[in-house]
Enzyme design. Structure first.
Site, short mmCIF file in Angstrom:
data_model
loop_
_atom_site.label_atom_id
_atom_site.label_comp_id
_atom_site.label_asym_id
_atom_site.label_seq_id
_atom_site.Cartn_x
_atom_site.Cartn_y
_atom_site.Cartn_z
N THR A 52 -13.21 -6.82 0.18
CA THR A 52 -12.54 -5.55 0.47
C THR A 52 -13.54 -4.44 0.75
O THR A 52 -14.70 -4.50 0.37
CB THR A 52 -11.63 -5.09 -0.69
OG1 THR A 52 -12.44 -4.75 -1.82
CG2 THR A 52 -10.62 -6.15 -1.06
N GLU A 53 -13.03 -3.40 1.38
CA GLU A 53 -13.84 -2.23 1.73
C GLU A 53 -14.43 -1.60 0.48
O GLU A 53 -15.60 -1.23 0.44
CB GLU A 53 -12.97 -1.21 2.47
CG GLU A 53 -12.57 -1.63 3.88
CD GLU A 53 -11.72 -2.89 3.99
OE1 GLU A 53 -11.02 -3.25 3.00
OE2 GLU A 53 -11.77 -3.54 5.05
N GLU A 54 -13.61 -1.51 -0.55
CA GLU A 54 -14.06 -0.90 -1.79
C GLU A 54 -15.14 -1.76 -2.43
O GLU A 54 -16.16 -1.25 -2.90
CB GLU A 54 -12.87 -0.73 -2.73
CG GLU A 54 -13.01 0.34 -3.77
CD GLU A 54 -13.21 1.73 -3.17
OE1 GLU A 54 -14.03 2.48 -3.74
OE2 GLU A 54 -12.58 2.05 -2.13
N GLU A 76 0.85 -1.19 0.00
CA GLU A 76 0.00 0.00 0.00
C GLU A 76 0.88 1.24 0.00
O GLU A 76 1.87 1.31 0.71
CB GLU A 76 -0.93 -0.05 1.22
CG GLU A 76 -1.77 1.18 1.46
CD GLU A 76 -2.61 1.62 0.26
OE1 GLU A 76 -3.36 0.80 -0.31
OE2 GLU A 76 -2.50 2.81 -0.12
N LEU A 77 0.49 2.20 -0.82
CA LEU A 77 1.30 3.40 -0.98
C LEU A 77 1.04 4.43 0.11
O LEU A 77 1.93 5.14 0.54
CB LEU A 77 0.98 4.00 -2.36
CG LEU A 77 1.81 5.19 -2.85
CD1 LEU A 77 3.29 4.88 -2.82
CD2 LEU A 77 1.39 5.55 -4.27
N ASP A 122 -7.07 2.34 -8.52
CA ASP A 122 -7.44 3.70 -8.94
C ASP A 122 -7.59 3.73 -10.46
O ASP A 122 -6.74 3.21 -11.19
CB ASP A 122 -6.35 4.69 -8.51
CG ASP A 122 -6.25 4.75 -6.98
OD1 ASP A 122 -7.25 4.45 -6.31
OD2 ASP A 122 -5.16 5.08 -6.47
N ASN A 159 5.66 1.65 -3.13
CA ASN A 159 5.07 1.91 -4.44
C ASN A 159 5.25 0.64 -5.27
O ASN A 159 6.34 0.36 -5.77
CB ASN A 159 5.78 3.09 -5.09
CG ASN A 159 5.16 3.45 -6.44
OD1 ASN A 159 4.38 2.67 -7.00
ND2 ASN A 159 5.50 4.61 -6.95
N LEU A 169 -7.41 -5.33 -6.62
CA LEU A 169 -8.85 -5.14 -6.44
C LEU A 169 -9.19 -3.66 -6.38
O LEU A 169 -8.64 -2.92 -5.58
CB LEU A 169 -9.33 -5.84 -5.16
CG LEU A 169 -8.91 -7.31 -4.97
CD1 LEU A 169 -9.73 -7.96 -3.87
CD2 LEU A 169 -9.03 -8.13 -6.23
C1 LIG Z 1 -9.37 2.31 -4.61
S1 LIG Z 1 -8.25 1.64 -3.46
C2 LIG Z 1 -8.70 -0.06 -3.37
C3 LIG Z 1 -8.20 -0.68 -2.10
C4 LIG Z 1 -8.52 -2.16 -1.89
N1 LIG Z 1 -7.87 -3.00 -2.87
C5 LIG Z 1 -10.01 -2.39 -1.87
O1 LIG Z 1 -10.50 -3.05 -2.80
O2 LIG Z 1 -10.68 -1.90 -0.97
C6 LIG Z 1 -6.71 1.62 -4.31
C7 LIG Z 1 -5.56 1.56 -3.36
O3 LIG Z 1 -4.34 1.38 -4.06
C8 LIG Z 1 -3.34 2.16 -3.45
N2 LIG Z 1 -2.30 2.42 -4.45
C9 LIG Z 1 -2.40 3.21 -5.54
N3 LIG Z 1 -1.25 3.20 -6.23
C10 LIG Z 1 -0.40 2.38 -5.56
C11 LIG Z 1 0.94 1.97 -5.78
N4 LIG Z 1 1.63 2.42 -6.81
N5 LIG Z 1 1.51 1.12 -4.90
C12 LIG Z 1 0.81 0.68 -3.83
N6 LIG Z 1 -0.46 1.03 -3.59
C13 LIG Z 1 -1.07 1.87 -4.44
C14 LIG Z 1 -4.07 3.39 -3.00
O4 LIG Z 1 -3.38 4.07 -1.99
C15 LIG Z 1 -5.40 2.81 -2.53
O5 LIG Z 1 -5.37 2.47 -1.18
#
Ligand SMILES: C[S@@+](CC[C@H](N)C(=O)[O-])C[C@H]1O[C@@H](n2cnc3c(N)ncnc32)[C@H](O)[C@@H]1O
Lengths: 424, 251
Positions: free
Chosen positions: B226-228, B94-95, B151, B128, B148
């Protein structure tokens, strides 16, 4: 906030200083020096300067050349850089056979072992490939566009290299990483199979070269970095075989300033096929390190440090000819900030394997005629040489070193980010 | 964190961390330079700190991580998978800093409250994933990767920020073993098509058949764990899924 703007402008200025580059033909038929946008060629067989013939009607080069190299066969030569043009030259007629337009600035180039592909890396970490069908017959090809071969996600690729048998393409980057990728049968469809990653450097990687011996023709990879080391790798597994620290020695004897023990950047490495030996240039060091590599024991060691006495000659680029085993060095930079000097270069030659002696100007192949062509006729003052070395050093660190922003500056950068601007 | 703030950031009734104390910016820019430690190589990652119950003699960890949840968000998937595959080590990447901290606390709390030693097999790292996956995993180490509800990055010029792309799939194919599976799901139709198209045209991946999807217990978790996913389900949104297998390949 204003402060940040000024600082950014300064960085911009530094970025534009490019080191002078040198490349010698594998059998020493010719030598090329690039200074800023200027490509200077000297023909050592005919003993005369070469006039390049470029009939492509593209824009003329104004921005600095960042990468030059001969193909392994010595028939082709490539140059590329900040003007986003990759030029493929015949290393015999010195006609420009093809000009490839890149979308971004180019940071590294490589020619496949069989002269059938040229690869180049752009500022966004994408490596592109162009097929050179028919170019060997000396045909001038219509302008081509590259196909995407592979990518390092948003990193600057600092070096591209084919393995000795052409099976792999290696790409080294600012994020301490070397990727080893199988060079596929159909490169235009992309190179998807990653053989290994060579991970161990703790700063940006600046240069790579293969060492090989008659018994071990596949050889091992050497890499130089901003972490003061040269490392030896087995590319098949990506394992680190040995690490050679160069920082302490680079500072040694120079002065007793504590600064001389700080991290130094390895700026260039060159090797000769079938010689387990490498010459290494180090930032701010007035000379060359010779390393020997025991390919059976997997060790690297420093065998000699050659200092260049007198003038402040810090090589910005080095190249060695396989046939004569002479080491060609250039020191110089493109336009210096705050100076109307057009950019300069000083060329020196060391016969490094046999005697490690620095050749006097008149004993260099091509002699003063060659120096006039490669250095230009401008007299070179020592102060300009030191200023150039410092400018090149500053430009390199601002380009490749990870920036440590203060919290405040980071916020400022966020607010002024380009992608945000576009949405406003 | 002193004990007083600790009390209020954790729910009294469940002992779990409260999400509202870990709110963060919705999106991170994966292109900007990092400010977190980056392991030099997979050998430099001390997984024994992440999975103390799996540590054997000489502080060596008995297993390697096999599942990676990329952009794990608040960690719902890891928590579901933890009990489904109790012997498999999994890590979320997670970023966002605060989100990562939340997931860490959440897992520690679950470990504390579990009576039969569950949740010892999941953990999270802040990184990242688009730049540093090879710094965490060796060639062929993973058997499952999850993406999952990533973005969407709608604008064309931002497509290169998407976590699934032809180039990034090269890296995922490197860390996945032959036979390993990549799971993607989104509620954004355009992104769903993009991810599917990238996977379809990549020579090292092939789609799972319907029967294979039906018999894989993980598939149904994609939209519910997942939450999303739960948010999308609550709003009655559609989801778009692409599940592919890493196949053996010769260049
Ligand atoms: C829309 S959320 C979905 C989270 C989770 N997978 C869910 O389904 O609830 C996308 C997540 O990806 C993370 N993220 C985006 N780019 C990333 C990267 N390059 N490396 C790690 N995490 C990343 C964001 O911080 C965010 O928490």
């Amino acid at each position: 906030m204003e402060e940040s703007l000024i600082e950014d402008a300064e960085i911009q200025n530094k970025l534009e200083v490019a080191p002078a580059l040198i490349s010698v033909h594998p059998s020493q038929k010719s030598v090329v020096v690039a200074v800023g946008s200027d490509l200077r060629v000297f023909d050592l067989l005919e003993n005369c300067p070469v006039t390049l013939v470029d009939e492509s009607d593209g824009p003329s080069r104004k921005d600095s050349i960042r990468a030059i190299r001969y193909g392994a066969s010595g028939k082709l030569f490539v140059s590329a850089g900040d003007d986003k043009l990759v030029k493929i030259w015949s290393a015999e007629s010195w006609h420009c056979l093809n000009t490839i337009c890149s979308e971004k600035r180019v940071s590294a180039v490589a020619i496949s072992r069989d002269d059938s592909y040229v690869c180049y890396a752009d500022k966004f970490g994408v490596v592109w490939v162009v097929e050179l069908d028919g170019i060997m017959e000396g045909k001038v090809l219509p302008s081509k566009k590259g196909a995407q071969l592979l990518s390092h996600y948003c990193s600057i690729i600092t070096s591209l290299e084919f393995s000795p048998n052409g099976q792999y393409i290696l790409s080294a980057d600012r994020d301490f990483k070397i990727r080893v990728t199988v060079f596929p049968k159909k490169p235009l469809e992309g190179a998807h199979e990653i053989q290994s990653f060579c991970l161990g450097h703790t700063e940006f990687i600046t240069c790579t070269a293969f060492v090989s011996s008659p018994e071990l023709s596949q050889g091992y990879l050497m890499s130089g970095s901003g972490d003061s080391t040269v490392r030896l790798w087995d590319i098949k597994s990506g394992s680190l075989l040995d690490t050679c620290e160069v920082s302490i020695l680079a500072g040694h004897g120079e002065s007793n300033e504590s600064e001389s023990l700080a991290q130094v950047t390895v700026t260039d490495i060159c090797t000769i096929p079938n010689y387990a030996f490498a010459a290494v240039a180090i930032q701010s060091f007035q000379g060359i390190f010779l390393l020997s590599c025991d390919l059976a024991a997997h060790t690297l060691s420093i065998t000699k440090v050659i200092k260049i006495p007198g003038e402040s000659f810090i090589p910005t680029s080095i190249s060695v000819s396989a046939s004569t085993r002479l080491l060609w060095m250039v020191s110089g930079a493109s336009n210096l900030p705050g100076s109307n000097h057009p950019g300069f270069s000083r060329v020196r030659v060391i016969s490094c394997i046999e005697s490690s002696s620095i050749l006097e100007d008149e004993h260099i192949p091509g002699g003063t005629k060659l120096l006039e062509q490669l250095q230009g006729k401008v007299p070179i003052e020592e102060s300009v040489m030191s200023a150039a070395a410092e400018a090149v050093r500053a430009a390199m660190s601002s380009l490749l070193m990870k920036k440590q922003y203060s919290e405040e500056k980071r916020e400022f950068r966020k607010r002024t980010r380009n992608d945000k601007k576009a949405t406003q | 964190m002193d004990s007083e703030t600790k009390q209020t950031t954790f729910s009294k009734s469940t002992g779990l961390p409260r999400k509202r104390f870990y709110r963060a910016r919705a999106h991170s820019n994966p292109l900007s330079d990092s400010h977190f430690p980056i392991p030099t190589s997979p050998a430099h990652v001390d997984f024994s700190l992440h999975f103390p119950k799996f540590v054997e003699a000489e502080n060596k960890i008995s297993k390697k991580v096999e599942f990676a949840d990329i952009g794990c968000g608040f960690g719902g998937l890891l928590i579901s998978l933890a009990t489904l595959f109790p012997d498999t080590l999994m890590i979320g990447m997670e970023l966002r800093d605060k989100v990562t901290e939340y997931v860490k606390e959440r897992i520690l709390a679950l470990r504390r409250t579990s009576s039969d030693g569950q949740y010892e097999n999941i953990s999270v790292v802040r990184t990242n994933s688009m730049k540093y996956i090879p710094n965490y995993f060796e060639k062929g180490q993973l058997s499952k990767m999850f993406f999952l509800f990533p973005d969407p990055h709608f604008k064309e010029k931002n497509h290169r920020r998407r976590v699934i792309s032809t180039h990034l799939l090269d890296e995922y194919a490197y860390v996945l073993r032959a036979g390993g599976i990549i799971y993607t799901i989104t509620d954004v139709e355009e992104l769903g098509e993009w991810m599917k198209a990238c996977l379809e045209k990549h020579p090292m991946f092939e789609s799972l058949t319907q029967e294979e999807l039906d018999s894989d217990p993980v598939v149904e978790l994609l939209c519910s764990a997942t939450e999303e996913g739960q948010k999308v389900a609550r709003n009655g949104g559609q989801t778009f899924r692409a599940v592919f297998r890493r196949i053996a390949y010769v260049s």
